[in-house]
Each structure stands twice: as C-alpha cells, then as structure tokens.
Design an enzyme around this catalytic site. Structure first.
Site, mmCIF file in Angstrom:
data_model
loop_
_atom_site.group_PDB
_atom_site.id
_atom_site.type_symbol
_atom_site.label_atom_id
_atom_site.label_comp_id
_atom_site.label_asym_id
_atom_site.label_seq_id
_atom_site.Cartn_x
_atom_site.Cartn_y
_atom_site.Cartn_z
ATOM 1 N N ILE A 13 0.831 -1.204 0.000
ATOM 2 C CA ILE A 13 0.000 0.000 0.000
ATOM 3 C C ILE A 13 0.868 1.258 0.000
ATOM 4 O O ILE A 13 0.621 2.198 -0.769
ATOM 5 C CB ILE A 13 -0.968 -0.017 1.193
ATOM 6 C CG1 ILE A 13 -2.036 -1.098 0.974
ATOM 7 C CG2 ILE A 13 -1.631 1.349 1.377
ATOM 8 C CD1 ILE A 13 -2.993 -1.273 2.144
ATOM 9 N N TYR A 169 -6.799 -3.794 18.254
ATOM 10 C CA TYR A 169 -6.658 -3.294 16.882
ATOM 11 C C TYR A 169 -7.756 -2.291 16.550
ATOM 12 O O TYR A 169 -7.494 -1.235 15.968
ATOM 13 C CB TYR A 169 -6.704 -4.485 15.929
ATOM 14 C CG TYR A 169 -6.389 -4.174 14.490
ATOM 15 C CD1 TYR A 169 -5.080 -3.891 14.102
ATOM 16 C CD2 TYR A 169 -7.376 -4.192 13.514
ATOM 17 C CE1 TYR A 169 -4.774 -3.631 12.777
ATOM 18 C CE2 TYR A 169 -7.083 -3.928 12.187
ATOM 19 C CZ TYR A 169 -5.778 -3.651 11.818
ATOM 20 O OH TYR A 169 -5.481 -3.390 10.512
ATOM 21 N N LYS A 173 -7.157 1.636 15.570
ATOM 22 C CA LYS A 173 -7.550 2.219 14.293
ATOM 23 C C LYS A 173 -8.579 3.327 14.464
ATOM 24 O O LYS A 173 -8.587 4.294 13.693
ATOM 25 C CB LYS A 173 -8.042 1.117 13.350
ATOM 26 C CG LYS A 173 -6.970 0.092 13.007
ATOM 27 C CD LYS A 173 -5.698 0.772 12.489
ATOM 28 C CE LYS A 173 -4.607 -0.218 12.136
ATOM 29 N NZ LYS A 173 -3.391 0.445 11.602
ATOM 30 N N ILE A 202 -7.508 -5.655 1.871
ATOM 31 C CA ILE A 202 -6.707 -5.372 0.686
ATOM 32 C C ILE A 202 -5.663 -6.480 0.593
ATOM 33 O O ILE A 202 -5.025 -6.824 1.599
ATOM 34 C CB ILE A 202 -6.001 -4.001 0.809
ATOM 35 C CG1 ILE A 202 -7.006 -2.890 1.149
ATOM 36 C CG2 ILE A 202 -5.223 -3.685 -0.458
ATOM 37 C CD1 ILE A 202 -8.067 -2.649 0.106
ATOM 38 N N THR A 204 -2.613 -7.934 0.600
ATOM 39 C CA THR A 204 -1.229 -7.647 0.959
ATOM 40 C C THR A 204 -0.730 -8.822 1.799
ATOM 41 O O THR A 204 -1.530 -9.668 2.211
ATOM 42 C CB THR A 204 -1.133 -6.374 1.810
ATOM 43 O OG1 THR A 204 -1.813 -6.610 3.061
ATOM 44 C CG2 THR A 204 -1.765 -5.175 1.110
#
Length: 274
Positions: A13, A169, A173, A202, A204
C-alpha cells in the site's frame, strides 16, 4: 534540494501511493525490517524514482524522530505515507497498542513539526475502527488529543480494559482516525494537510496472514457477503491516496475515508449484521 516523500511501512500500500505522488521527488522508504525497505527501493529505483532507505521502529519516539531528521536533511518534506502496522493475528495486545496506536501518534507529532508548506500526509488505518462500538465523547477526545507519550496510560487502554487483540486493533484504528482529525489542526499551522484512509481487506502480505489465520473464515465471509463481493487491491488504495495528497484534494484535511467494498455497510445493515 529535492522534495521528499517519506514512506513508513514499505509494503504494497505504501508503495502504491508513493508511485503516484513521488515523480520528481526523493522517496525515503523506512521499515522495521531493513530488507523490506531495500527491496521496495529496488522496485522504485528500477521505475525511475530517486530513493533512499532507513530502518525505523515506530514504537520508539527516538527512532521516529531520527527518521524525521534524516528526511529533513535530504530536503523539504512534502509527503508522508504512514502505512506501518501489525494485525490482530500477528502480535499481542501490547505490541498492537505500541505500534498501531502509540506509534501512529508519534509519527504524526514528529512529522507534523517538519512538514513543508503545501505538504500532505496519509495515515493508513482500517475498517476495523469503524466497527468498534461508539466511545464516549470524552474517550474520543482523549484518544485524539492526549500527548503521545501519555496515551498508553489512558484507562480505556489499560490491560484489564482491552479484551483481546481484535479489540486492541479496533481501538488503535479508531484512535488513528481521531488523531488525524486533531493533528490536522496543528499541521495547518505549517500549511500542510493530513488525512486517513481506512481500507477493508486489501490483498497484501498482512491480509494474507489474516486470511490464513484463526480469523480467516470470518474474513472470507466478510468478502462473500459484502456489496463488492471481493477484496481490494493496493492500487485502489493508491488511487485514493494520490487524490488526497494531490491538488484535487487540497480542500480535504482531517478526514477519514472508509474504503472496504461495503463490508461495514453490510455489518450494520446487511447480511453481516451480528
């Protein structure tokens, strides 16, 4: 002196955004793993970009401030792409809070002090922050404005208040987006902007860890029941990042952009609802 774009977290990214905003600029690629920065630099070098590399541990203020000084020594810092982080399947609660929450706050403080006029930054957060139940107004303000070095002492981040790695998490975020909003006010005093992108799944290496980890079945269900019906690509995040960092996004600062293929919409209003 060339303008500098700093990429913290030299993965897919960060590279995707950098490729779109760094023509004619110097790209400083920094990662906890020195080899990751070297590998990313090789790819960009071969595509015609001027690069250098650094190691950085975002959970260490000294390390982040050293990186900021290294960047400023190269030239005016016109761009920051902060894409470093760990996922719920990769690290314990303490590491997630230290890297994703505290580390992001330190990066925003350190680079907010050196950004060049007209500069712009992007923080990569996550869809997870949008699925955390609402906090109180006081808790939101604490996460947004508490000095970075005092953040981890907040009651809502105490060991007995954070249930598991996913909760850590989500809190991190959510804090990233709140922190960007507050920091945008300070960055503006230097004539700079900063925004947040909250991607969904995404593809990755981090996402692959999640898809093959203990929460993999849940993530695959998210994708199949989302309006988009698929995962995203780094290039799609790159396109949004380039818009926000470029002239077309010049009126946008302090904002958080959710791009998750509709997973969060389905979580609240569709088949993914608990």
């Amino acid at each position: 002196m060339s303008e500098v774009v700093v990429v913290i977290g030299a993965g897919s990214i960060g590279q995707a955004i950098a490729r779109r905003v760094s023509a004619g600029k110097h790209v400083l690629l920094a990662d906890l793993r020195a080899q990751a920065a070297v590998d990313a630099a090789k790819v960009l070098d071969e595509a015609g970009f001027e690069t250098s590399v650094a190691s950085v541990d975002v959970s260490s203020r000294a390390s982040v401030e050293a990186l900021a000084q290294q960047a400023a020594a190269i030239g005016p810092v016109a761009g920051l792409i902060h894409a470093a982080g760990v996922s719920p399947s990769q690290a314990p609660i303490s590491a997630i809070l230290a890297v994703d929450l505290y580390g992001t706050a330190v990066v925003l403080e350190a680079f907010g002090a050196i950004m060049a006029p007209g500069g712009s930054g992007i923080v990569i957060a996550s869809q997870s922050g949008h699925r955390l139940p609402a906090l109180t107004a006081a808790e939101d303000k604490q996460l947004a404005t508490t000095p970075a070095d005092d953040l981890l002492a907040l009651p809502l981040l105490a060991p007995d208040a954070v249930r598991d790695t996913l909760h850590a998490y989500q809190l991190s975020k959510r804090a990233n987006a709140l922190r960007v909003a507050a920091e945008a006010v300070r960055w503006a005093k230097r004539g700079a902007r900063v925004n947040c992108i909250s991607p969904g799944i995404i593809i990755t290496p981090l996402a692959k860890d999640e898809l093959s980890g203990p929460r993999g079945e849940g993530y695959r269900r998210m994708l199949s029941l989302s309006p988009a019906g698929r995962a995203g690509t780094p290039d799609e995040v790159g396109a949004l990042g380039a818009f926000l960092m470029g002239r077309e996004g010049a009126f946008i600062t302090g904002s958080d952009f959710l791009m998750d293929g509709g997973v969060t919409a389905s979580f609240f209003y569709g088949e993914l609802a608990p």
